[in-house]
Design a protein around this motif. Structure first.
Motif, PDB file in Angstrom:
ATOM      1  N   UNK A  14      42.561 102.136  98.956  1.00  0.00           N
ATOM      2  CA  UNK A  14      41.244 101.578  98.646  1.00  0.00           C
ATOM      3  C   UNK A  14      40.677 100.758  99.795  1.00  0.00           C
ATOM      4  N   UNK A  15      40.982 101.165 101.047  1.00  0.00           N
ATOM      5  CA  UNK A  15      40.430 100.460 102.193  1.00  0.00           C
ATOM      6  C   UNK A  15      41.129  99.176 102.541  1.00  0.00           C
ATOM      7  N   UNK A  56      36.796 100.966 108.964  1.00  0.00           N
ATOM      8  CA  UNK A  56      36.063 100.663 110.195  1.00  0.00           C
ATOM      9  C   UNK A  56      34.743 101.400 110.329  1.00  0.00           C
ATOM     10  N   UNK A  57      34.620 102.562 109.683  1.00  0.00           N
ATOM     11  CA  UNK A  57      33.374 103.325 109.788  1.00  0.00           C
ATOM     12  C   UNK A  57      32.204 102.598 109.143  1.00  0.00           C
ATOM     13  N   UNK A  58      32.485 101.652 108.248  1.00  0.00           N
ATOM     14  CA  UNK A  58      31.431 100.871 107.586  1.00  0.00           C
ATOM     15  C   UNK A  58      31.522  99.394 107.939  1.00  0.00           C
ATOM     16  N   UNK A  59      32.180  99.074 109.055  1.00  0.00           N
ATOM     17  CA  UNK A  59      32.432  97.681 109.443  1.00  0.00           C
ATOM     18  C   UNK A  59      33.145  96.935 108.313  1.00  0.00           C
ATOM     19  N   UNK A  60      34.006  97.671 107.592  1.00  0.00           N
ATOM     20  CA  UNK A  60      34.840  97.093 106.525  1.00  0.00           C
ATOM     21  C   UNK A  60      34.021  96.474 105.395  1.00  0.00           C
ATOM     22  N   UNK A  61      32.866  97.051 105.112  1.00  0.00           N
ATOM     23  CA  UNK A  61      32.083  96.611 103.955  1.00  0.00           C
ATOM     24  C   UNK A  61      32.931  96.786 102.697  1.00  0.00           C
ATOM     25  N   UNK A  62      32.831  95.824 101.798  1.00  0.00           N
ATOM     26  CA  UNK A  62      33.706  95.776 100.630  1.00  0.00           C
ATOM     27  C   UNK A  62      33.162  96.609  99.480  1.00  0.00           C
ATOM     28  N   UNK A  81      34.324  95.435 113.267  1.00  0.00           N
ATOM     29  CA  UNK A  81      33.881  94.440 112.303  1.00  0.00           C
ATOM     30  C   UNK A  81      35.026  93.803 111.556  1.00  0.00           C
ATOM     31  N   UNK A  82      34.831  92.558 111.202  1.00  0.00           N
ATOM     32  CA  UNK A  82      35.742  91.901 110.260  1.00  0.00           C
ATOM     33  C   UNK A  82      35.378  92.349 108.857  1.00  0.00           C
ATOM     34  N   UNK A  83      34.126  92.103 108.468  1.00  0.00           N
ATOM     35  CA  UNK A  83      33.629  92.570 107.177  1.00  0.00           C
ATOM     36  C   UNK A  83      32.111  92.428 107.167  1.00  0.00           C
ATOM     37  N   UNK A 138      31.185  89.300 111.008  1.00  0.00           N
ATOM     38  CA  UNK A 138      31.414  88.833 109.640  1.00  0.00           C
ATOM     39  C   UNK A 138      30.051  88.481 109.068  1.00  0.00           C
ATOM     40  N   UNK A 139      29.550  89.312 108.165  1.00  0.00           N
ATOM     41  CA  UNK A 139      28.178  89.164 107.673  1.00  0.00           C
ATOM     42  C   UNK A 139      28.154  89.025 106.167  1.00  0.00           C
TER      43      UNK A 139
END
Length: 266
Positions: free
Chosen positions: A8-9, A26-32, A64-66, A114-115
């Motif tokens: 699950x990422x 990483x392809x989505x900058x680790x969006x949750x 990205x971190x997240x 981190x956004x």
């Protein structure tokens, strides 16, 4: 040592009493995604009760971190009153609470952007290391949204209200060196040194008196919401509880015997 567990990422492994939790989309900058968020809550909650875990490191893969919550594929049907608040309580707020309430020290190793919720996830951690290329963005205003994920609770306590409003009103990216200057970050390191530094800090924490660190974390996290009498009472009871631990007795023995203590997390 437990082997890495992907899913699950999220990647997770325990090594030398440190739980390493890595966001791996990483392809989505680790969006949750909701699954990732729930997995993080599960891991932080489990770490609190696991005597084999004495510190945690949270980091990301790639650039990205997240990037915050993954808004793609979200709900398109009509919302009923209370839906949004319920989702926030059960989602982003529950995640931030899981980090704040974790009974083990948590290090954020911020490897990139981190956004939004991702920034708040990092800032909820006890210690924040940042790569030189990292940046923090209160992105909500760019989307016409109100900050969530505990941001309006965390940032004023770290920065004060005026700096918080500047970041949240304009939504400008805050480079890691500026975040360090403002006190949001403990230390900025070269990108190539981030993992090494995080491991070194985690090793020191994992060798420390785990229960004393948990009580210290609780005292500090609750101090800004308490008056002096309440804070002093909490301090006294924390010391009372801690004096029943093996590590406290070991620390006092080591002092008397003029040697370094050997803490075991109990």
């Amino acid at each position: 040592m437990t082997p890495p567990v992907p899913g699950a990422g999220i990647e997770h492994e325990v090594r030398d009493h440190v739980a390493y939790v890595t966001l791996s989309r990483p392809e989505s900058l680790n969006a949750l995604t909701p699954d990732m968020r729930d997995r993080l809550v599960e891991l932080f909650t489990a770490a609190s009760a696991d005597p084999e875990v004495r510190a945690l490191v949270l980091t990301g893969t790639g650039r990205g971190f997240c990037a915050g919550a993954d808004l793609r594929g979200g709900r398109t049907s009509e919302r009923l009153p209370g839906d949004v608040a319920r989702v926030l309580r059960q989602g982003a707020q529950r995640l931030i609470a899981a980090v704040l309430d974790c009974e083990k020290p948590v290090i954020a190793a911020v490897n990139g952007t981190a956004a939004g919720l991702g920034a708040h996830l990092a800032l909820a951690c006890d210690l924040v290391l940042a790569a030189e290329s990292a940046r923090f963005i209160e992105v909500f205003v760019r989307r016409g949204l109100v900050p969530d994920g505990g941001g309006a609770y965390l940032l004023p306590r770290l920065l004060g209200p005026r700096r918080t409003k500047e970041l949240m009103f304009f939504g400008d990216a805050l480079p890691a060196p500026d975040a360090e200057r403002l006190g949001l970050v403990n230390r900025v390191v070269p990108d190539d040194d981030l993992e090494k530094t995080a491991r070194a800090w985690a090793a020191r924490l994992a060798a420390g008196p785990t229960r004393a660190l948990a009580l210290t974390k609780h005292l500090v996290n609750t101090s800004l919401d308490a008056d002096r009498a309440t804070a002093f009472a909490a301090e006294a009871w924390a010391q009372e509880i801690n004096m029943t631990t093996d590590d406290a007795r070991e620390g006092l023995r080591a002092f008397v015997e003029r040697r370094s203590p050997e803490f075991r997390g109990r």
